[in-house]
Design an enzyme around this catalytic site. Sequence first.
Site, PDB file in Angstrom:
ATOM      1  N   LYS A  76       0.815  -1.221   0.000  1.00 34.41           N
ATOM      2  CA  LYS A  76       0.000   0.000   0.000  1.00 34.41           C
ATOM      3  C   LYS A  76       0.850   1.272   0.000  1.00 34.41           C
ATOM      4  O   LYS A  76       2.028   1.247   0.326  1.00 34.41           O
ATOM      5  CB  LYS A  76      -0.994  -0.042   1.163  1.00 34.41           C
ATOM      6  CG  LYS A  76      -2.103  -1.056   0.852  1.00 34.41           C
ATOM      7  CD  LYS A  76      -3.184  -1.097   1.879  1.00 34.41           C
ATOM      8  CE  LYS A  76      -4.248  -2.129   1.460  1.00 34.41           C
ATOM      9  NZ  LYS A  76      -5.179  -2.439   2.539  1.00 34.41           N
TER      10      LYS A  76
ATOM     11  N   ARG B 169      -3.068 -10.098   5.497  1.00 33.85           N
ATOM     12  CA  ARG B 169      -3.524 -10.234   4.100  1.00 33.85           C
ATOM     13  C   ARG B 169      -2.407  -9.729   3.209  1.00 33.85           C
ATOM     14  O   ARG B 169      -2.078  -8.544   3.239  1.00 33.85           O
ATOM     15  CB  ARG B 169      -4.800  -9.415   3.917  1.00 33.85           C
ATOM     16  CG  ARG B 169      -5.402  -9.459   2.536  1.00 33.85           C
ATOM     17  CD  ARG B 169      -6.659  -8.599   2.474  1.00 33.85           C
ATOM     18  NE  ARG B 169      -7.272  -8.646   1.160  1.00 33.85           N
ATOM     19  CZ  ARG B 169      -6.895  -7.891   0.125  1.00 33.85           C
ATOM     20  NH1 ARG B 169      -5.901  -7.039   0.255  1.00 33.85           N
ATOM     21  NH2 ARG B 169      -7.506  -8.002  -1.037  1.00 33.85           N
TER      22      ARG B 169
HETATM   23  N1  HH2 Z   1      -7.311  -4.114   1.394  1.00 39.84           N
HETATM   24  C1  HH2 Z   1      -7.729  -4.194   0.124  1.00 39.84           C
HETATM   25  C2  HH2 Z   1      -8.793  -5.050  -0.222  1.00 39.84           C
HETATM   26  N2  HH2 Z   1      -9.390  -5.814   0.704  1.00 39.84           N
HETATM   27  N3  HH2 Z   1      -9.573  -6.571   2.918  1.00 39.84           N
HETATM   28  C3  HH2 Z   1      -9.167  -6.510   4.188  1.00 39.84           C
HETATM   29  N4  HH2 Z   1      -9.751  -7.299   5.112  1.00 39.84           N
HETATM   30  N5  HH2 Z   1      -8.151  -5.685   4.587  1.00 39.84           N
HETATM   31  C4  HH2 Z   1      -7.502  -4.860   3.718  1.00 39.84           C
HETATM   32  O1  HH2 Z   1      -6.605  -4.099   4.142  1.00 39.84           O
HETATM   33  C5  HH2 Z   1      -7.920  -4.880   2.342  1.00 39.84           C
HETATM   34  C6  HH2 Z   1      -8.978  -5.772   1.980  1.00 39.84           C
HETATM   35  C7  HH2 Z   1      -7.052  -3.382  -0.932  1.00 39.84           C
HETATM   36  O2  HH2 Z   1      -5.982  -4.074  -1.488  1.00 39.84           O
HETATM   37  P1  HH2 Z   1      -6.008  -4.891  -2.878  1.00 39.84           P
HETATM   38  O3  HH2 Z   1      -7.067  -5.956  -2.856  1.00 39.84           O
HETATM   39  O4  HH2 Z   1      -4.648  -5.383  -3.147  1.00 39.84           O
HETATM   40  O5  HH2 Z   1      -6.333  -3.805  -3.974  1.00 39.84           O
HETATM   41  P2  HH2 Z   1      -7.647  -3.418  -4.774  1.00 39.84           P
HETATM   42  O6  HH2 Z   1      -8.659  -2.928  -3.795  1.00 39.84           O
HETATM   43  O7  HH2 Z   1      -7.154  -2.343  -5.708  1.00 39.84           O
HETATM   44  O8  HH2 Z   1      -8.128  -4.654  -5.481  1.00 39.84           O
END
Ligand code: HH2
Length: 261
Positions: free
Chosen positions: A200, A242
Amino acid sequence: MGVLNVTPDSFSDGGQHDGVERAVARGLAMVAEGAEVIDVGGESTRPGADPVGTDEELRRVVPVVEALADALGGSVRISVDTRSEAVASAAVRVGATLINDVSATLWPVAAECGVGWVAMHGCDDPRTMQANPTYRDVVAEVTAFLVERATVARAGGVAEVWIDPGFGFAKTPEHNLRVLAHLDVLVDTGWPVVVGTSRKSTLGLLLADADGVGDPVPVDDRLEGSVATAVWSAAQGVPMVRVHDVDATVRAFRVAFGGLD
Ligand code: HH2
């Protein structure tokens, strides 16, 4: 928890796991690397992201969860990362056992389906959540929000409830770091905590400072920050992180926690 985004636009791995076959291969690779949960998501919630229609999210997520559940045969859990009631229940029908809910609203689905639920703070609307996040005491406010959500869900019949402070969601970099520095407060609530710092942008800023460069380091250059914050979180008593980089994280955990008896 290994991240499997089946989206064209996720901030770090968008478009990399298109198609059921590629997505399942990535999921199985993360299992081989040591993931105990695979988190399948069909909607990016990065700051500024537009919502995805339910039909499109179902189309992206359900076949992947189904194929992965088949391939794994119950040896590893699948969670579904969604804000949609329809997507959550469809994913559970084909094998997901955990609803990873960044909107912190879907506990009734988890109760009805008899599966676990992760309540995350901060994602009311990805289009506006970073506009002007303001707190008097970010740690206390995030904790109070999550404990309230968890208590309601438990009373409503969800046996397995997790709380997640939502690193990067409706928070400035300073808020993120304050939450991270005080994870003990969340852990002390007694609810099991999930933390997702992986790749992030706050890590991009910290790494830039560490490197003495002005601009945040790019998303594919944040591994050390991701691993360091995962190890830090676990050391504070967080039982689930995660992450995108499962192999590096598991190896770091072995060094940090697997040593002397
Ligand atoms: N962060 C993201 C998505 N889901 N779920 C939980 N429980 N905690 C988090 O910090 C979290 C999450 C965002 O990251 P990512 O899935 O890599 O990116 P994007 O939202 O662009 O798909």
